[in-house]
Design a protein around this motif. Structure first.
Motif, PDB file in Angstrom:
ATOM      1  N   UNK A   1     -10.880  44.368  -9.095  1.00  0.00           N
ATOM      2  CA  UNK A   1     -11.142  42.987  -9.528  1.00  0.00           C
ATOM      3  C   UNK A   1     -12.377  42.464  -8.788  1.00  0.00           C
ATOM      4  N   UNK A   2     -13.023  41.448  -9.365  1.00  0.00           N
ATOM      5  CA  UNK A   2     -14.197  40.892  -8.688  1.00  0.00           C
ATOM      6  C   UNK A   2     -13.745  40.091  -7.457  1.00  0.00           C
ATOM      7  N   UNK A   3     -14.707  39.831  -6.588  1.00  0.00           N
ATOM      8  CA  UNK A   3     -14.413  39.027  -5.390  1.00  0.00           C
ATOM      9  C   UNK A   3     -13.836  37.669  -5.799  1.00  0.00           C
ATOM     10  N   UNK A   4     -14.404  37.098  -6.871  1.00  0.00           N
ATOM     11  CA  UNK A   4     -13.988  35.755  -7.309  1.00  0.00           C
ATOM     12  C   UNK A   4     -12.577  35.782  -7.891  1.00  0.00           C
ATOM     13  N   UNK A   5     -12.268  36.850  -8.647  1.00  0.00           N
ATOM     14  CA  UNK A   5     -10.909  36.958  -9.213  1.00  0.00           C
ATOM     15  C   UNK A   5      -9.870  37.057  -8.090  1.00  0.00           C
ATOM     16  N   UNK A   6     -10.184  37.873  -7.100  1.00  0.00           N
ATOM     17  CA  UNK A   6      -9.238  38.025  -5.980  1.00  0.00           C
ATOM     18  C   UNK A   6      -9.130  36.702  -5.227  1.00  0.00           C
ATOM     19  N   UNK A   7     -10.265  36.031  -5.067  1.00  0.00           N
ATOM     20  CA  UNK A   7     -10.240  34.739  -4.366  1.00  0.00           C
ATOM     21  C   UNK A   7      -9.313  33.737  -5.064  1.00  0.00           C
ATOM     22  N   UNK A   8      -9.350  33.687  -6.403  1.00  0.00           N
ATOM     23  CA  UNK A   8      -8.482  32.742  -7.124  1.00  0.00           C
ATOM     24  C   UNK A   8      -7.017  33.022  -6.797  1.00  0.00           C
ATOM     25  N   UNK A   9      -6.677  34.296  -6.702  1.00  0.00           N
ATOM     26  CA  UNK A   9      -5.286  34.646  -6.379  1.00  0.00           C
ATOM     27  C   UNK A   9      -4.946  34.245  -4.937  1.00  0.00           C
TER      28      UNK A   9
END
Ligand SMILES: Nc1ncnc2c1ncn2[C@@H]1O[C@H](COP(=O)(O)OP(=O)(O)O)[C@@H](O)[C@H]1O
Ligand SMILES: Cc1cn([C@H]2C[C@H](O)[C@@H](COP(=O)(O)OP(=O)(O)O)O2)c(=O)[nH]c1=O
Length: 230
Positions: free
Chosen positions: A210-218
């Motif tokens: 997953x992208x850094x941003x996708x992981x960050x949202x989680x």
């Protein structure tokens, strides 16, 4: 006065995006005007990490598994004791939010991995809990976010990452030993489930990262859900 919060970013593999995710969460909370501070363990900037550097350079043995885990875990625990008491305690006791890239949770994963049986592991984990949280009186995490990245992906990320510490070489003794890396990852899944950590699967269904941003949202959603419920 209510004490602060301690948010820990952890994983069962090195170079798994912990620093990246700590930064993203830190910046988001700063934007929300929270009182927040970021810390990394080991605290390589402090003299309290001297024995850790000796250990990771291989001075007690090139094979990590040959170094007594009761001894090596105290190197990390003492570094945390020094860092907490000298740099973090006041901030935490005044209600600040600390984001930690690794914590006691890393000792739980990497050092208990050196034991073969569940009985030996559990006995070590009980001892470690008592040492760090009771005897050393370090704060228990409010929340542990575990980034689940299988070793075959994290070893690729490790190649991209800059060297972290002068004098240890590109890879430390944990990172050089592929058997230990695989074993530690398996062990991390056991420890994460034993202590009910919040696991984020960093791979998509198709196996891509997953992208850094996708992981960050989680990460952020877990943080919001848990901290708001308290
Ligand atoms: N989701 C991601 N996708 C692609 N590259 C990533 C991702 N997360 C981290 N990276 C990169 O992987 C490397 C290791 O990440 P880092 O956050 O330093 O990991 P750690 O703190 O766990 O060692 C860095 O070069 C970083 O930019
Ligand atoms: C903080 C900590 C780290 N470790 C281990 C995890 C790592 O393999 C190693 C060095 O940590 P670190 O430099 O954070 O590793 P990386 O950034 O590559 O993920 O020390 C412990 O065994 N116990 C601890 O308490």
């Amino acid at each position: 006065m209510k004490k602060g919060e301690l948010i820990v970013l952890e994983s069962g593999t090195d170079a798994s995006g912990k620093a990246t995710q700590s930064d993203l969460l830190y910046n988001r909370l700063i934007n929300e005007k929270e009182t927040v501070l970021k810390v990394e363990f080991p605290n390589y900037k402090s003299e309290s990490s001297s024995l850790i550097k000796m250990y990771l350079r291989g001075e007690f043995g090139e094979d990590a598994e040959s170094v007594n885990p009761y001894a090596s875990s105290t190197f990390f625990a003492v570094d945390r004791y020094a860092t907490y008491n000298l740099e973090l305690k006041q901030f935490y006791e005044e209600g600040g939010i600390i984001i930690a890239d690794r914590y006691t949770t890393s000792n739980m994963i990497y050092q208990s991995s050196k034991f073969e049986t569940k009985e030996e592991k559990d006995s070590f984990l009980d001892w470690l809990w008592d040492l760090e949280f009771n005897k050393f009186a370090l704060p228990k995490p409010s929340l542990v976010i575990f980034l689940n990245i299988p070793p075959k992906i994290s070893v690729e990320l490790l190649k991209k990452r800059d060297k972290k510490v002068e004098g240890i070489g590109k890879k430390d003794i944990h990172e050089k030993n592929i058997n230990y890396i695989n074993k530690t990852y398996q062990n991390a899944m056991y420890v994460a489930s034993k202590y009910n950590w919040n696991i984020i699967n960093c791979l998509k269904d198709d196996g891509r990262l997953k992208t850094k941003e996708e992981i960050h949202e989680e990460v952020y959603n877990i943080y919001k859900n848990i901290i708001n419920r308290r």
